[in-house]
Write a protein that holds these residues in place. Structure first.
Motif, PDB file in Angstrom:
ATOM      1  N   ARG A  58      59.304  23.188   7.464  1.00 23.41           N
ATOM      2  CA  ARG A  58      58.704  24.517   7.524  1.00 23.41           C
ATOM      3  C   ARG A  58      57.378  24.549   6.770  1.00 23.41           C
ATOM      4  N   ASN A  59      57.342  23.948   5.588  1.00 19.09           N
ATOM      5  CA  ASN A  59      56.105  23.915   4.811  1.00 19.09           C
ATOM      6  C   ASN A  59      55.039  23.049   5.475  1.00 19.09           C
ATOM      7  N   LEU A  60      55.466  21.934   6.105  1.00 21.99           N
ATOM      8  CA  LEU A  60      54.516  21.071   6.822  1.00 21.99           C
ATOM      9  C   LEU A  60      53.892  21.830   7.990  1.00 21.99           C
ATOM     10  N   LEU A  61      54.724  22.531   8.763  1.00 24.36           N
ATOM     11  CA  LEU A  61      54.205  23.296   9.893  1.00 24.36           C
ATOM     12  C   LEU A  61      53.241  24.381   9.438  1.00 24.36           C
ATOM     13  N   ALA A  62      53.587  25.062   8.358  1.00 25.31           N
ATOM     14  CA  ALA A  62      52.712  26.104   7.832  1.00 25.31           C
ATOM     15  C   ALA A  62      51.372  25.518   7.402  1.00 25.31           C
ATOM     16  N   ALA A  63      51.391  24.332   6.789  1.00 28.39           N
ATOM     17  CA  ALA A  63      50.147  23.689   6.355  1.00 28.39           C
ATOM     18  C   ALA A  63      49.293  23.291   7.556  1.00 28.39           C
ATOM     19  N   ILE A  64      49.917  22.738   8.600  1.00 32.89           N
ATOM     20  CA  ILE A  64      49.179  22.343   9.808  1.00 32.89           C
ATOM     21  C   ILE A  64      48.536  23.561  10.460  1.00 32.89           C
ATOM     22  N   LEU A  65      49.285  24.626  10.557  1.00 31.75           N
ATOM     23  CA  LEU A  65      48.764  25.838  11.191  1.00 31.75           C
ATOM     24  C   LEU A  65      47.689  26.495  10.347  1.00 31.75           C
ATOM     25  N   ASP A  66      47.856  26.447   9.036  1.00 33.47           N
ATOM     26  CA  ASP A  66      46.825  26.984   8.146  1.00 33.47           C
ATOM     27  C   ASP A  66      45.514  26.230   8.324  1.00 33.47           C
ATOM     28  N   GLN A  67      45.588  24.902   8.433  1.00 27.97           N
ATOM     29  CA  GLN A  67      44.392  24.093   8.654  1.00 27.97           C
ATOM     30  C   GLN A  67      43.746  24.395  10.000  1.00 27.97           C
ATOM     31  N   ALA A  68      44.560  24.830  10.965  1.00 27.68           N
ATOM     32  CA  ALA A  68      44.036  25.166  12.293  1.00 27.68           C
ATOM     33  C   ALA A  68      43.507  26.599  12.357  1.00 27.68           C
ATOM     34  N   GLY A  69      43.525  27.298  11.229  1.00 33.05           N
ATOM     35  CA  GLY A  69      42.955  28.637  11.172  1.00 33.05           C
ATOM     36  C   GLY A  69      43.908  29.770  11.488  1.00 33.05           C
ATOM     37  N   PHE A  70      45.214  29.503  11.396  1.00 34.22           N
ATOM     38  CA  PHE A  70      46.211  30.530  11.690  1.00 34.22           C
ATOM     39  C   PHE A  70      46.637  31.265  10.426  1.00 34.22           C
ATOM     40  N   THR A  71      46.952  32.538  10.582  1.00 31.93           N
ATOM     41  CA  THR A  71      47.742  33.271   9.609  1.00 31.93           C
ATOM     42  C   THR A  71      49.191  33.032   9.987  1.00 31.93           C
ATOM     43  N   CYS A  72      49.960  32.443   9.093  1.00 31.62           N
ATOM     44  CA  CYS A  72      51.280  31.926   9.443  1.00 31.62           C
ATOM     45  C   CYS A  72      52.385  32.677   8.706  1.00 31.62           C
ATOM     46  N   TYR A  73      53.430  33.043   9.445  1.00 32.93           N
ATOM     47  CA  TYR A  73      54.622  33.681   8.886  1.00 32.93           C
ATOM     48  C   TYR A  73      55.803  32.750   9.130  1.00 32.93           C
ATOM     49  N   THR A  74      56.542  32.422   8.071  1.00 33.01           N
ATOM     50  CA  THR A  74      57.636  31.458   8.191  1.00 33.01           C
ATOM     51  C   THR A  74      58.988  32.151   8.097  1.00 33.01           C
TER      52      THR A  74
END
Length: 272
Positions: free
Chosen positions: A22-38
């Motif tokens: 979950r933390n890895l996915l959030a980090a990848i999406l954050d780097q891609a410019g997403f606001t991420c909700y887990t």
């Protein structure tokens, strides 16, 4: 169906019970410019999609409570978010079950962050490509290649509303600028993959479009080049079957999408 802008706000929901992934996915999406909700469970994830209306949702299959297949089905009842299903299961039947439940893409664990990023970027490119596809449909069609089947008369084209941006055929209308579809005057909810397939078919003007070409479209490879696997072709078949169900369009007597066996699909004959 919600009107889509060319540059949508990048909101994502991650539904994953494993904290490390979950933390890895959030980090990848954050780097891609997403606001991420887990989220850690399926029910929590469904609520998050409903609340935040994400353009992308990553979904694990093995979740506490209800599994990812059921989560995908429930999300599809109210959202067109692009669902990437993640699972350690790598059998083809699991992939097909995921797509049939409403997922747009399927990625097996362990996955490489670079591969996930590539799929996300391909998904984002698809927000602007339908506009380009509709523009291409409004231009004169190129002459068929010598290998292509020919007919005595040019194939009928779907009706085009030049001012409104709509393509129409047998009571079915699609608008790539507004990301809208209606059938006999009633709005029709499609997933992004289903929308892209329908737009490609309706823009084809009765030309046969191969499964390979459609698979590349779904992957975001608009140069129509690259390797296409049997799994990619099966994914097209599953998405097409789901689209047919929503259109109430039987294979034996199609009103909208005609199957050309061994080749691909094309727009069905016009009917009054």
């Amino acid at each position: 169906m919600t009107t889509m802008a060319a540059e949508p706000e990048r909101i994502a929901v991650v539904i994953e019970d494993d904290a490390d992934i979950r933390n890895l996915l959030a980090a990848i999406l954050d780097q891609a410019g997403f606001t991420c909700y887990t989220c850690e469970s399926g029910q929590e994830g469904i609520a998050a999609v409903r609340t935040h209306d994400p353009i992308l949702t990553t979904l694990d299959i093995s979740l506490p409570g209800i599994d990812g297949f059921e989560v995908a089905r429930q999300i599809r009842a109210f959202s067109s978010t692009y669902i990437i299903m993640l699972s350690a299961r790598d059998e083809e039947i699991d992939t097909l079950m995921g797509l049939d439940a409403g997922a747009d893409d399927y990625l097996t664990k362990p996955f490489r962050p670079r591969e996930l990023r590539a799929r996300i970027e391909a998904m984002l490119r698809r927000y602007v490509t339908p506009v380009q596809a509709a523009a291409a449909a409004a231009t004169p069609a190129p002459a068929p290649s010598p290998a292509a089947p020919t007919t005595a008369a040019p194939p009928p084209e779907p009706e085009k509303d030049e001012t409104g941006g709509w393509l129409s055929h047998n009571g079915l209308r699609i608008n790539s600028d507004m990301w809208l579809v209606d059938l006999d005057g009633a709005p029709l909810e499609l997933t992004r993959s289903e929308f892209d397939l329908l737009l490609a078919i309706m823009s084809g003007n009765r030309r046969v479009i191969s499964k390979d070409t459609l698979a590349l479209e779904l992957r975001g490879d608009y140069a129509s080049s690259g390797y296409v696997s049997d799994s990619d072709r099966r994914a097209v078949e599953v998405h097409m079957a789901n689209l047919r169900r929503k259109l109430n369009d039987p294979v034996a007597s199609p009103r909208y999408i005609e199957t050309v066996r061994g080749v691909g699909y094309r727009l069905a004959d016009s009917r009054r």
